[in-house]
Design an enzyme around this catalytic site. Sequence first.
Site, PDB file in Angstrom:
ATOM      1  N   GLY A  92       0.807  -1.211   0.000  1.00 30.48           N
ATOM      2  CA  GLY A  92       0.000   0.000   0.000  1.00 30.48           C
ATOM      3  C   GLY A  92       0.839   1.259   0.000  1.00 30.48           C
ATOM      4  O   GLY A  92       0.347   2.359  -0.284  1.00 30.48           O
ATOM      5  N   ASP A 252       0.835 -11.445   6.538  1.00 28.93           N
ATOM      6  CA  ASP A 252       1.378 -10.601   5.470  1.00 28.93           C
ATOM      7  C   ASP A 252       2.741 -10.027   5.847  1.00 28.93           C
ATOM      8  O   ASP A 252       3.405  -9.423   5.008  1.00 28.93           O
ATOM      9  CB  ASP A 252       0.401  -9.457   5.122  1.00 28.93           C
ATOM     10  CG  ASP A 252      -0.069  -8.704   6.347  1.00 28.93           C
ATOM     11  OD1 ASP A 252      -0.725  -9.312   7.209  1.00 28.93           O
ATOM     12  OD2 ASP A 252       0.231  -7.506   6.465  1.00 28.93           O
TER      13      ASP A 252
HETATM   14  P1  AMP Z   1       1.618  -3.189   8.115  1.00 28.22           P
HETATM   15  O1  AMP Z   1       0.795  -3.605   9.288  1.00 28.22           O
HETATM   16  O2  AMP Z   1       2.409  -1.928   8.306  1.00 28.22           O
HETATM   17  O3  AMP Z   1       2.513  -4.305   7.648  1.00 28.22           O
HETATM   18  O4  AMP Z   1       0.606  -2.818   6.922  1.00 28.22           O
HETATM   19  C1  AMP Z   1      -0.531  -3.550   6.623  1.00 28.22           C
HETATM   20  C2  AMP Z   1      -1.107  -3.083   5.312  1.00 28.22           C
HETATM   21  O5  AMP Z   1      -1.454  -1.709   5.365  1.00 28.22           O
HETATM   22  C3  AMP Z   1      -0.182  -3.226   4.117  1.00 28.22           C
HETATM   23  O6  AMP Z   1      -0.969  -3.546   3.008  1.00 28.22           O
HETATM   24  C4  AMP Z   1       0.397  -1.847   3.989  1.00 28.22           C
HETATM   25  O7  AMP Z   1       0.875  -1.584   2.683  1.00 28.22           O
HETATM   26  C5  AMP Z   1      -0.792  -0.980   4.333  1.00 28.22           C
HETATM   27  N1  AMP Z   1      -0.405   0.352   4.827  1.00 28.22           N
HETATM   28  C6  AMP Z   1       0.155   0.675   6.009  1.00 28.22           C
HETATM   29  N2  AMP Z   1       0.343   1.996   6.110  1.00 28.22           N
HETATM   30  C7  AMP Z   1      -0.105   2.544   4.958  1.00 28.22           C
HETATM   31  C8  AMP Z   1      -0.186   3.876   4.447  1.00 28.22           C
HETATM   32  N3  AMP Z   1       0.216   4.927   5.156  1.00 28.22           N
HETATM   33  N4  AMP Z   1      -0.719   4.043   3.215  1.00 28.22           N
HETATM   34  C9  AMP Z   1      -1.146   3.008   2.488  1.00 28.22           C
HETATM   35  N5  AMP Z   1      -1.106   1.739   2.916  1.00 28.22           N
HETATM   36  C10 AMP Z   1      -0.587   1.494   4.133  1.00 28.22           C
HETATM   37 MG    MG Z   2       3.285  -5.268   6.391  1.00 28.94          MG
END
Ligand code: AMP
Ligand code: MG
Length: 488
Positions: A92, A252
């Site tokens: 993301g 993930d």
């Molecule tokens: P994480 O828990 O940080 O591994 O993220 C989980 C999901 O949320 C993944 O698909 C990330 O790419 C998305 N994500 C986290 N922060 C953001 C952001 N600021 N903008 C877009 N997608 C995000």
């Molecule tokens: Mg992640």
Amino acid sequence: MGTLESLHFDNGFARLPEAYYSRVCPTPVPDPYLVCYSPEALALLDLDPREMARPELVETLAGNRLLPGMEALAALYAGHQFGHYVPQLGDGRAILLGEVKNSAGEGWEVQLKGAGRTPYSRGGDGRAVLRSSIREFLCSEAMHALGIPTTRALAIVGSDHPVYREDEETAALVTRLAPSFVRFGSFEVFYYRNQVEPIRHLADYVIARYYPDLQNLGDPYPEFLRQVALRTAGLMAQWQAVGFSHGVMNTDNMSILGLTLDYGPFGFLDAFDPGFVCNHSDTGGRYAFDQQPDVAAWNLTRLAQALVPLMSVETASQAIGEYPQAFAGAYVERMTAKFGLADGEEAVPLIMDALQLLAQNRVDYTIFMRHLCAFDSATGAPNAPLRDLFLDRAAFDAWAARYGAALRRQGSDDAARGAAMRRVNPKYILRNHLAEIAIRRATDQRDYSEIERLHRLLAHPYDEQPEFEAYAAEPPDWARTIEVSCSS
Ligand code: AMP
Ligand code: MG
């Protein structure tokens, strides 16, 4: 050592069908500036450190330009988050720029985290803040120096572009390197869509590139799953032995290569606390420190499920069946080495009792282990610096008597044992408060020298570095108020 012009891009992932990703370019940021970089990571790309001074490189690491040969994309994946399946996640805010083939023949994927919105951003802004980028940069490189498998961090580039979290902050991008960023969730997404061929094709891709020995097997998939389970077991043993808590062990965030991946609200133990929860958003303690090995097992079950189209349920469950033993074996081996003990059977109760004492007395884990390297086994002397860490001196004395007797029975040569123990018990870890000091200097004063200092210090975590003695100390009182949330 080469230049930007001599980088050779291979881009294996971009040659996969488009089912696995979306082609998307980074969104430029205004006036990017270099915050810090890792010379060791730069060397993985055969880049001369002088290249860091070139505006073209900073522009590239800011996502403002692509180099010839780059093919930018965001990968698709799904995952179980806090136990619940989320059908579409994906990069993301991370964008893969390409894969560099270095002179050693290694492939390193180059990814920008915080590069702007992608088709997988959902409600997010696609950005990362400087604070969390500093934490990821420092921890990736510190884990590598500790000998723990991890994605690497090449650099941080900042921009004054505002990013809104609880407060207004500024944007930054971490350049991450890994042989591959494929996750358990990269397979899950197709399983839940009932698409078998994409699962098989992705497995073939991962096997061919990262588990090439399995290609000769008639049916490589069960052995592939088994090897992922074994790598994961080894990784969990290393996390538990060093006192690392990941914080968000969703599927993930689980690497198919057994790498530490996606640094968010992670934390190293200060005082030994099995129930330590580093992520303040994890109110149920699902990802507490002592839960990690079991969570990894649960996550492996999710991966096995996603691979069931390629094998029977029995075969899949057999393939991950060795995980508990593999984890326990690797963990005991590491802990035995950390305690300088020879015999596994006698060692286990001594180690478990020590950990219990540490927890009861809230003793700093890293300091205890490092002081233990100097344990005097010969005289039954009181080992004062170690003893002083405990409130309950009598309990420590009783344990120390048993430990000393065990060392004498194994004929310990204290000097040699101490030296060997110092190679597996780090003196310096990325304590939360150390990262916090570097973050505050960077965000409040644009002073990045503390990041560089920490980076250099943590590149040699097992060495005595007398000028940095204070960095090995327990956290100061103010550190108790630091809260690490998921927002990054
Ligand atoms: P994480 O828990 O940080 O591994 O993220 C989980 C999901 O949320 C993944 O698909 C990330 O790419 C998305 N994500 C986290 N922060 C953001 C952001 N600021 N903008 C877009 N997608 C995000
Ligand atoms: Mg992640």
